[in-house]
Design a protein around this motif. Structure first.
Motif, PDB file in Angstrom:
ATOM      1  N   LEU A 256      -6.231   2.341  -4.430  1.00 33.08           N
ATOM      2  CA  LEU A 256      -4.988   1.948  -5.097  1.00 33.08           C
ATOM      3  C   LEU A 256      -5.276   1.082  -6.320  1.00 33.08           C
ATOM      4  CD1 LEU A 256      -1.989   1.947  -5.319  1.00 33.08           C
ATOM      5  CD2 LEU A 256      -1.848   0.276  -3.459  1.00 33.08           C
TER       6      LEU A 256
ATOM      7  N   GLU B 215       0.834  -1.205   0.000  1.00 29.78           N
ATOM      8  CA  GLU B 215       0.000   0.000   0.000  1.00 29.78           C
ATOM      9  C   GLU B 215       0.870   1.258   0.000  1.00 29.78           C
ATOM     10  OE1 GLU B 215      -3.960   1.249  -0.329  1.00 29.78           O
ATOM     11  OE2 GLU B 215      -3.280  -0.819  -0.066  1.00 29.78           O
TER      12      GLU B 215
ATOM     13  N   VAL C 292      -4.962  -4.939  -2.263  1.00 30.45           N
ATOM     14  CA  VAL C 292      -4.780  -3.546  -1.854  1.00 30.45           C
ATOM     15  C   VAL C 292      -6.125  -2.828  -1.754  1.00 30.45           C
ATOM     16  CG1 VAL C 292      -2.479  -3.471  -2.902  1.00 30.45           C
ATOM     17  CG2 VAL C 292      -4.468  -2.734  -4.245  1.00 30.45           C
ATOM     18  N   SER C 293      -6.078  -1.572  -1.339  1.00 33.10           N
ATOM     19  CA  SER C 293      -7.295  -0.783  -1.147  1.00 33.10           C
ATOM     20  C   SER C 293      -7.957  -0.450  -2.479  1.00 33.10           C
ATOM     21  CB  SER C 293      -6.955   0.514  -0.416  1.00 33.10           C
ATOM     22  OG  SER C 293      -6.135   1.335  -1.237  1.00 33.10           O
TER      23      SER C 293
END
Length: 369
Positions: free
Chosen positions: A259, A100, A255-256
């Motif tokens: 992202l 991240e 990941v988020s």
């Protein structure tokens, strides 16, 4: 997935440099992980034994890069220091936290070593999703270090604010002229797009997708179609228009959501660059589905021992499970059979057929990778 032999292989490869003796990327850690994902760990030991003579030893460093790391992006001489930096990061943070933090910094240079840095990160992350072990953390550190040390950005930030669908944007990419000299490392050819303002504009014409994961699947399918149309000209280059999005899809799952959008934007830029530099454009041509089963293609890919055959087969099978398209199986089958059918050809003949790419020193020919 079974990873029983995976960590043993990573231990055997821990001193290997990210590039082979001839300068081509070292695919070994990626192939080992792909074999595990395919359920073919029985083939790992033999594959490593065959690959070992091609591998070089990685440079070591006593120090690690510090807060002044940014000017060192793209400095391959600092590879050992980059590796130490990421080992330190992974000791302080969970591996997803390191991704991240660092992927937004590194993904603009996704063209590094022909997208192999980001692809290697994806294989390392998928192994860590299976289980966190010291060899897998070391491999992620090595993959991130390779991204950083070979960082190369395409000019123009891919801000996606246009009106076009992915299909339309891909079909409208400006292409390098047919007479362009495409000898040498493919990323060097891609650099010529920096002189084309119409390329950056065409990339920005894509609308921001509402679901980056789904869009990465569609991008991989477009990559398979680009490959199939020009498989007689630049197959080892264009197959990365499939393995790149497939790898980033796997990475994006870790990941988020914010992202994910960034990862998609830069992978779209990279695939667009492969297409503009090496393809004759996206068409609506329909490809005949192969009657081969995945088991047959996998067996042939493993038997061939070819790095890209194994990685492409794994990527295409996985993406077909997410997005039904005959193009995936057709692309995997095409490359595997090209490798098998030409195994006795000379390097010169392979270069002439577009199956291998000559290194810039003009002395050796190696498969693009």
């Amino acid at each position: 997935m079974s990873y029983a032999a995976h960590d043993l292989a990573l231990d055997a490869l821990r001193r290997a440099a990210p590039e082979q003796r001839n300068g081509a990327p070292n695919h070994a850690p990626m192939v080992v992980e792909a074999l595990a994902a395919l359920g073919r760990e029985d083939a790992v030991r033999k594959w490593i034994e065959r690959a070992a003579p091609r591998l070089a030893e990685s440079p070591q460093a006593e120090s690690a890069l510090g807060p002044d790391w940014q000017p060192r992006l793209g400095d391959y001489a600092r590879l050992g220091e980059w590796q130490n930096l990421f080992r330190r990061e992974l000791e302080a943070l969970a591996w997803r936290g390191v991704l991240e933090r660092w992927l937004p910094r590194l993904v603009p240079g996704s063209m590094a070593a022909g997208t192999h840095g980001i692809i290697r990160c994806a294989h390392a992350a998928r192994a860590l999703e299976n289980a966190v072990t010291p060899p897998r953390l070391t491999e992620l550190a090595a993959a991130l270090a390779y991204c950083a040390a070979r960082y190369r950005a395409i000019e123009g930030t891919p801000v996606l604010a246009g009106p076009l669908t992915l299909e339309a944007a891909s079909a409208q990419l400006p292409l390098l002229e047919p007479g362009t000299d495409r000898r040498g490392p493919p990323p060097k050819v891609v650099e010529r797009l920096n002189e084309r303002p119409d390329f950056a504009w065409a990339v920005s014409r894509l609308a921001q997708p509402s679901d980056p994961l789904s869009a990465l699947g569609e991008l991989a399918e477009i990559g398979a179609r680009l490959y199939l149309r020009d498989a007689d000209h630049h197959p080892p280059v264009l197959l990365h228009a499939v393995t790149g999005p497939a790898a980033v899809h796997s990475l994006a799952e870790q990941v988020s959501p914010a992202l994910r959008s960034t990862l998609f934007a830069y992978m779209w830029q990279a695939v667009a660059a492969w297409a503009a530099a090496f393809s004759s454009g996206l068409s609506n041509e329909q490809w005949e589905p192969t009657d081969e089963t995945w088991d047959e293609i996998i067996d042939l890919a493993v038997a061939s021992g070819d790095d890209h055959a194994i990685k492409l087969t794994e990527a295409c099978r996985r993406m077909e499970g997410l997005r039904a398209s005959a193009s995936f199986r057709a692309a995997a089958s095409d490359w595997v059979h090209r490798v098998v059918d030409t195994r006795d050809w000379s390097s010169e003949r392979l270069v002439a057929a577009g199956i291998r790419t000559r290194l810039s020193d003009g002395k050796r020919a190696v498969a693009m990778g």
